[in-house]
Motif scaffolding. Structure first.
Motif, PDB file in Angstrom:
ATOM      1  N   UNK A 144       0.670  -1.227   0.048  1.00 43.22           N
ATOM      2  CA  UNK A 144      -0.098  -0.029   0.009  1.00 43.22           C
ATOM      3  C   UNK A 144       0.928   0.992  -0.015  1.00 43.22           C
ATOM      4  N   UNK A 145       0.376   2.267  -0.936  1.00 41.72           N
ATOM      5  CA  UNK A 145       1.118   3.504  -0.872  1.00 41.72           C
ATOM      6  C   UNK A 145       0.192   4.563  -0.441  1.00 41.72           C
ATOM      7  N   UNK A 146       0.409   5.631   0.780  1.00 40.20           N
ATOM      8  CA  UNK A 146      -0.503   6.369   1.048  1.00 40.20           C
ATOM      9  C   UNK A 146      -0.174   8.004   0.465  1.00 40.20           C
ATOM     10  N   UNK A 147      -0.653   8.508  -0.377  1.00 36.71           N
ATOM     11  CA  UNK A 147      -0.409  10.002  -0.516  1.00 36.71           C
ATOM     12  C   UNK A 147      -1.604  10.791  -0.057  1.00 36.71           C
ATOM     13  N   UNK A 148      -1.328  12.085  -0.094  1.00 38.20           N
ATOM     14  CA  UNK A 148      -2.346  12.975   0.410  1.00 38.20           C
ATOM     15  C   UNK A 148      -3.680  12.788  -0.349  1.00 38.20           C
ATOM     16  N   UNK A 149      -3.553  12.356  -1.391  1.00 32.65           N
ATOM     17  CA  UNK A 149      -4.985  12.436  -2.208  1.00 32.65           C
ATOM     18  C   UNK A 149      -5.255  10.760  -2.621  1.00 32.65           C
ATOM     19  N   UNK A 194      -9.231   7.244  -4.826  1.00 38.30           N
ATOM     20  CA  UNK A 194      -8.830   8.679  -4.851  1.00 38.30           C
ATOM     21  C   UNK A 194      -9.687   9.263  -3.536  1.00 38.30           C
ATOM     22  N   UNK A 195      -8.868   9.822  -2.684  1.00 42.30           N
ATOM     23  CA  UNK A 195      -9.455  10.282  -1.447  1.00 42.30           C
ATOM     24  C   UNK A 195     -10.541  11.438  -1.937  1.00 42.30           C
ATOM     25  N   UNK A 196     -11.952  11.139  -0.944  1.00 48.95           N
ATOM     26  CA  UNK A 196     -12.865  12.200  -1.157  1.00 48.95           C
ATOM     27  C   UNK A 196     -12.989  13.205   0.177  1.00 48.95           C
ATOM     28  N   UNK A 197     -12.912  12.418   1.074  1.00 44.50           N
ATOM     29  CA  UNK A 197     -13.109  13.106   2.340  1.00 44.50           C
ATOM     30  C   UNK A 197     -12.182  12.374   3.639  1.00 44.50           C
ATOM     31  N   UNK A 198     -11.646  12.869   4.380  1.00 42.86           N
ATOM     32  CA  UNK A 198     -10.810  12.124   5.377  1.00 42.86           C
ATOM     33  C   UNK A 198     -11.567  13.077   6.806  1.00 42.86           C
ATOM     34  N   UNK A 221     -12.990   8.894  16.961  1.00 44.20           N
ATOM     35  CA  UNK A 221     -12.641   8.610  18.158  1.00 44.20           C
ATOM     36  C   UNK A 221     -11.277   7.812  18.169  1.00 44.20           C
ATOM     37  N   UNK A 222     -10.536   7.553  19.170  1.00 46.40           N
ATOM     38  CA  UNK A 222      -9.600   6.729  19.532  1.00 46.40           C
ATOM     39  C   UNK A 222      -8.261   6.801  18.241  1.00 46.40           C
ATOM     40  N   UNK A 223      -8.010   7.993  18.022  1.00 45.45           N
ATOM     41  CA  UNK A 223      -7.025   8.249  17.042  1.00 45.45           C
ATOM     42  C   UNK A 223      -7.272   7.576  15.519  1.00 45.45           C
ATOM     43  N   UNK A 224      -8.423   7.393  15.307  1.00 49.83           N
ATOM     44  CA  UNK A 224      -8.877   6.816  14.111  1.00 49.83           C
ATOM     45  C   UNK A 224      -9.232   7.922  13.080  1.00 49.83           C
ATOM     46  N   UNK A 225      -8.889   7.692  11.577  1.00 50.18           N
ATOM     47  CA  UNK A 225      -9.285   8.440  10.509  1.00 50.18           C
ATOM     48  C   UNK A 225     -10.298   7.721   9.901  1.00 50.18           C
ATOM     49  N   UNK A 226     -11.458   8.302   9.319  1.00 50.73           N
ATOM     50  CA  UNK A 226     -12.309   7.742   8.561  1.00 50.73           C
ATOM     51  C   UNK A 226     -12.079   8.314   7.051  1.00 50.73           C
ATOM     52  N   UNK A 227     -11.833   7.674   5.970  1.00 52.61           N
ATOM     53  CA  UNK A 227     -11.285   7.954   4.694  1.00 52.61           C
ATOM     54  C   UNK A 227     -12.412   7.596   3.811  1.00 52.61           C
ATOM     55  N   UNK A 228     -12.876   8.388   3.038  1.00 53.66           N
ATOM     56  CA  UNK A 228     -14.063   7.968   2.212  1.00 53.66           C
ATOM     57  C   UNK A 228     -13.158   7.983   0.721  1.00 53.66           C
ATOM     58  N   UNK A 229     -13.104   7.124  -0.169  1.00 58.22           N
ATOM     59  CA  UNK A 229     -12.474   7.158  -1.323  1.00 58.22           C
ATOM     60  C   UNK A 229     -13.359   6.420  -2.710  1.00 58.22           C
ATOM     61  N   UNK A 244     -15.762   1.651  -7.308  1.00 59.86           N
ATOM     62  CA  UNK A 244     -16.726   1.584  -6.101  1.00 59.86           C
ATOM     63  C   UNK A 244     -16.032   2.643  -5.106  1.00 59.86           C
ATOM     64  N   UNK A 245     -17.080   3.072  -4.279  1.00 63.44           N
ATOM     65  CA  UNK A 245     -16.721   3.858  -3.098  1.00 63.44           C
ATOM     66  C   UNK A 245     -16.726   2.949  -1.800  1.00 63.44           C
ATOM     67  N   UNK A 246     -15.699   3.392  -0.908  1.00 59.86           N
ATOM     68  CA  UNK A 246     -15.632   2.734   0.431  1.00 59.86           C
ATOM     69  C   UNK A 246     -15.226   3.649   1.372  1.00 59.86           C
TER      70      UNK A 246
END
Length: 168
Positions: A95-100, A110-114, A118-126, A135-137
């Motif tokens: 896996x490679x993570x970039x800003x987008x 492709x990141x749509x929203x971050x 809670x508990x230090x987690x990020x929800x990433x809609x892409x 698909x969108x996840x």
């Protein structure tokens, strides 16, 4: 009329993908199916549990502002499965993570929203594409305290990856 179309859409989608799944049963994927809800989250009930102390924030590089549609620089870079070799670009959990974007072995998101959870987690809609599909996840990203491991949860299934290289 539009409501009738929305009701028939799931049936059309199921009818169109019945034979394809038989051919892809041996395919290795990093992303599991998850339908995004079409409604907003309900507010917490009167008996909701509120933590006494907030979870620590993700580390933020000096001068970095958190953007609503970008993965923080602290998480950017290359990751792989805990039992895989970092240099192996064909690793199933590479896996490679970039800003987008989230670039998996067989798909790109492709990141749509971050959003912070809670508990230090990020929800990433892409929005993802791969193997001729789209698909969108929503993925939940949770880094370890030392930033060397990243747990990605999708539809209740979690995969832990180790850091190979930080963002450049």
């Amino acid at each position: 009329m539009r409501n009738h179309f929305l009701l028939a859409l799931p049936l059309l989608l199921l009818a169109g993908c019945g034979s394809k799944e038989q051919n892809q049963s041996a395919m290795v994927t990093n992303i599991l199916d998850q339908a995004l809800p079409s409604t907003r989250d309900a507010p917490p009930g009167a008996n909701a549990i509120t933590p006494v102390e907030p979870a620590p924030d993700l580390p933020v590089a000096k001068g970095e502002a958190l953007h609503a549609n970008a993965i923080p620089i602290a998480l950017q870079g290359r990751w792989t499965g805990t039992n895989e070799r970092c240099g192996d670009r064909a690793a199933a959990q590479a896996l490679e993570l970039t800003a987008a974007s989230l670039i998996f072995h067989e798909s790109v998101g492709t990141v749509q929203r971050v959003t912070r959870e809670g508990e230090g987690r990020l929800a990433v809609v892409a929005n993802f594409t791969g193997e001729g599909e789209s698909w969108t996840r929503t993925l939940m990203l949770r880094p370890s305290a030392d930033g060397q491991q990243l747990t990605i949860t999708n539809d209740g299934t979690a995969i832990v990856r180790k850091r190979c290289t930080p963002a450049v």
